[in-house]
Design a protein around this motif. Structure first.
Motif, mmCIF file in Angstrom:
data_model
loop_
_atom_site.group_PDB
_atom_site.id
_atom_site.type_symbol
_atom_site.label_atom_id
_atom_site.label_comp_id
_atom_site.label_asym_id
_atom_site.label_seq_id
_atom_site.Cartn_x
_atom_site.Cartn_y
_atom_site.Cartn_z
ATOM 1 N N ALA A 22 -45.149 147.474 -18.248
ATOM 2 C CA ALA A 22 -44.530 146.200 -17.873
ATOM 3 C C ALA A 22 -43.552 146.387 -16.726
ATOM 4 O O ALA A 22 -43.566 145.629 -15.743
ATOM 5 C CB ALA A 22 -43.827 145.582 -19.081
ATOM 6 N N VAL A 23 -42.683 147.383 -16.835
ATOM 7 C CA VAL A 23 -41.718 147.662 -15.764
ATOM 8 C C VAL A 23 -42.449 148.001 -14.471
ATOM 9 O O VAL A 23 -42.072 147.550 -13.382
ATOM 10 C CB VAL A 23 -40.767 148.799 -16.184
ATOM 11 N N GLY A 24 -43.532 148.792 -14.583
ATOM 12 C CA GLY A 24 -44.292 149.167 -13.400
ATOM 13 C C GLY A 24 -44.975 147.985 -12.750
ATOM 14 O O GLY A 24 -44.902 147.795 -11.529
ATOM 15 N N GLY A 31 -42.802 144.002 -5.077
ATOM 16 C CA GLY A 31 -42.864 144.643 -3.775
ATOM 17 C C GLY A 31 -42.559 146.116 -3.749
ATOM 18 O O GLY A 31 -42.636 146.756 -2.683
ATOM 19 N N ASN A 32 -42.205 146.714 -4.902
ATOM 20 C CA ASN A 32 -41.985 148.159 -4.953
ATOM 21 C C ASN A 32 -43.309 148.912 -4.883
ATOM 22 O O ASN A 32 -44.356 148.391 -5.287
ATOM 23 C CB ASN A 32 -41.287 148.569 -6.257
ATOM 24 N N ARG A 33 -43.258 150.129 -4.362
ATOM 25 C CA ARG A 33 -44.371 151.062 -4.542
ATOM 26 C C ARG A 33 -44.135 151.770 -5.867
ATOM 27 O O ARG A 33 -43.031 152.241 -6.139
ATOM 28 C CB ARG A 33 -44.434 152.080 -3.401
ATOM 29 N N VAL A 34 -45.165 151.874 -6.682
ATOM 30 C CA VAL A 34 -44.995 152.356 -8.050
ATOM 31 C C VAL A 34 -45.972 153.473 -8.374
ATOM 32 O O VAL A 34 -47.180 153.329 -8.166
ATOM 33 C CB VAL A 34 -45.166 151.204 -9.070
ATOM 34 N N HIS A 35 -45.422 154.586 -8.874
ATOM 35 C CA HIS A 35 -46.217 155.696 -9.398
ATOM 36 C C HIS A 35 -46.056 155.693 -10.918
ATOM 37 O O HIS A 35 -44.932 155.718 -11.422
ATOM 38 C CB HIS A 35 -45.732 157.036 -8.848
ATOM 39 N N LEU A 36 -47.148 155.697 -11.639
ATOM 40 C CA LEU A 36 -47.111 155.675 -13.111
ATOM 41 C C LEU A 36 -47.616 157.007 -13.649
ATOM 42 O O LEU A 36 -48.717 157.447 -13.310
ATOM 43 C CB LEU A 36 -47.964 154.535 -13.651
ATOM 44 N N PHE A 37 -46.812 157.627 -14.502
ATOM 45 C CA PHE A 37 -47.154 158.937 -15.082
ATOM 46 C C PHE A 37 -47.231 158.849 -16.592
ATOM 47 O O PHE A 37 -46.446 158.152 -17.242
ATOM 48 C CB PHE A 37 -46.085 159.974 -14.705
ATOM 49 N N ALA A 73 -51.251 143.439 -11.249
ATOM 50 C CA ALA A 73 -50.693 144.468 -10.378
ATOM 51 C C ALA A 73 -51.505 145.757 -10.485
ATOM 52 O O ALA A 73 -51.873 146.174 -11.587
ATOM 53 C CB ALA A 73 -49.240 144.746 -10.750
ATOM 54 N N PHE A 74 -51.757 146.373 -9.347
ATOM 55 C CA PHE A 74 -52.401 147.679 -9.299
ATOM 56 C C PHE A 74 -51.382 148.695 -8.787
ATOM 57 O O PHE A 74 -50.748 148.473 -7.753
ATOM 58 C CB PHE A 74 -53.631 147.649 -8.379
#
Length: 409
Positions: A22-24, A31-37, A73-74
């Motif tokens: 959800a946060v990601g 508009g943030n760039r997001v890396h999910l681990f 969102a992707f």
């Protein structure tokens, strides 16, 4: 760095559960760039098909000021390699249950870089555990570490026929959150950096963040133990009979807010809270303050987080927004996390600082019996947080300035 400079770097989110996703997704839509681990052991399940489906935010998103953000969102990167996830990141968000902190911190510490700001959502004493892990692993990186009382919203993964879908339902959006850095000397930068996180926009554009009086304050201000433990334990018979004896009800529509909370349960929650107040004052820190009338409401002390201090739902009224929020079994994190982490740390602090905690202790006793666990033996300890050997004065010095006395061997 400035807020704009933080925004230009990717945000690394560790943990692909409901809150992490959800946060990601929320941050990506902002508009943030997001890396999910995700840890390799769980990535096969939690990251499955995300490159094809993304995450779709839905739900009522109730809040005082009406902030909403929905959509698909992707992520810019989905990975089980933590070094990839944090590459180039200035803000790292740890969004996992406290029982998973050790595993994530073990992976994170070796890849920390100077200038990173780590946000733990919710903190649940995780800031203390992360600093301890940094000392154990000899990490000298200049990073800011802090945590928040809770997540920016109530997030639930939407399931269909028991299968996890790529949708996250947001029940509400917080308009304020309380956070703190360890040490407190980093607080201003820590709080300011939240303005660069899209998932905090409803808060930034609402009443804003507030600073706690050390991370112990943030731990005491986490509403989960005081709400979840009495509500789940004292409401267990309703939960277990919902849709069974109470015919015609859908078991998956159960909610402690709508079906377990009552005047007598609220009295237990308020007594629990007063023990937290005594603990905080004995140590020399503070916590979020609530009048008793907030407990005498179906929204309890969660209501002010997203609807302001005047949010009161009398017990003779229904609370449809909460339907389906559970818990649905006694073996739920409302007990299996909030008792051994929140309640047990309060118990330990009570012993150290001479504060009786009979109501909190009763949650540990009953939770242990009802789950078949031994939470007094399993629970988080002051040794786990590197606080057991410190005097009151040394504890406050560590929390406020970072001055730490190592345990004598």
């Amino acid at each position: 760095m400035s807020v704009e400079e933080w925004k230009q770097a990717p945000i690394a989110i560790l943990g692909a559960g409901a809150v992490g996703k959800a946060v990601g997704a929320d941050s990506k839509l902002a508009g943030n760039r997001v890396h999910l681990f995700e840890l390799p052991a769980f990535a096969g399940q939690t990251l499955k098909n995300l490159d094809k489906t993304g995450i779709t935010l839905t739900g009522g998103q109730n809040s005082l000021y009406g902030f909403e953000r929905s959509g698909r969102a992707f992520f810019d990167l989905v990975t089980d390699r933590i070094e990839e996830a944090v590459a180039g990141a200035k803000i790292v968000i740890v969004a996992v249950p406290s029982i998973a902190h050790d595993q994530f911190f073990e992976a994170l510490v070796p890849v920390l870089e100077d200038g990173m700001i780590v946000h733990i959502i919710p903190d649940n004493f995780g800031s203390l555990k992360l600093r301890k892990k940094m000392r154990e692993l000899g990490c000298q990186k200049q990073v800011i570490v802090g945590g928040w009382t809770s997540a920016p919203y109530g997030a639930r993964i939407v399931r269909e026929g028991g299968v996890m879908t790529p949708k996250i339902e947001l029940k509400y959006r917080a308009i304020t959150l309380r956070g703190a850095a360890l040490p407190l000397t980093d607080q201003d930068i820590f709080l300011e950096s939240s303005r660069a996180i899209g998932a905090f926009d409803a808060i930034t554009e609402g009443d804003g963040v507030t600073g706690g009086q050390t991370v112990l304050d943030v731990g005491f201000s986490n509403v989960n133990p005081v709400l979840h433990c009495p509500g789940t334990i004292l409401g267990a018979s309703v939960m277990e009979n919902f849709g069974r004896i109470f015919g015609g009800n859908d078991p998956l529509q159960y909610s402690i807010y709508s079906h377990a909370y009552s005047e007598s349960v609220a009295e237990v929650q308020y007594a629990f809270y007063l023990e937290q107040v005594q603990l905080a004052e004995a140590i020399g820190v503070d916590l979020l303050r609530y009048p008793k009338e907030n407990f005498l409401s179906r929204t309890s002390i969660l209501g002010p987080e997203y609807m302001g201090d005047d949010c009161i739902v009398p017990f003779d009224q229904q609370f449809p927004m909460a339907y389906g929020t559970g818990p649905f079994t006694i073996q739920d994190r409302y007990v299996t996390e909030d008792v051994p982490v929140g309640c047990h740390i309060y118990h330990e602090l009570g012993k150290k600082y001479g504060v009786a905690t009979p109501v909190i202790d009763s949650m540990i006793v009953l939770g242990s019996v009802m789950t078949g666990r031994q939470f007094f033996e399993e629970g988080l300890t002051l040794e786990d947080l590197d606080l057991a050997h410190l005097t009151k004065e040394e504890t406050l010095a560590y929390l406020e300035t970072g001055l730490f006395r190592e345990r004598e061997v």
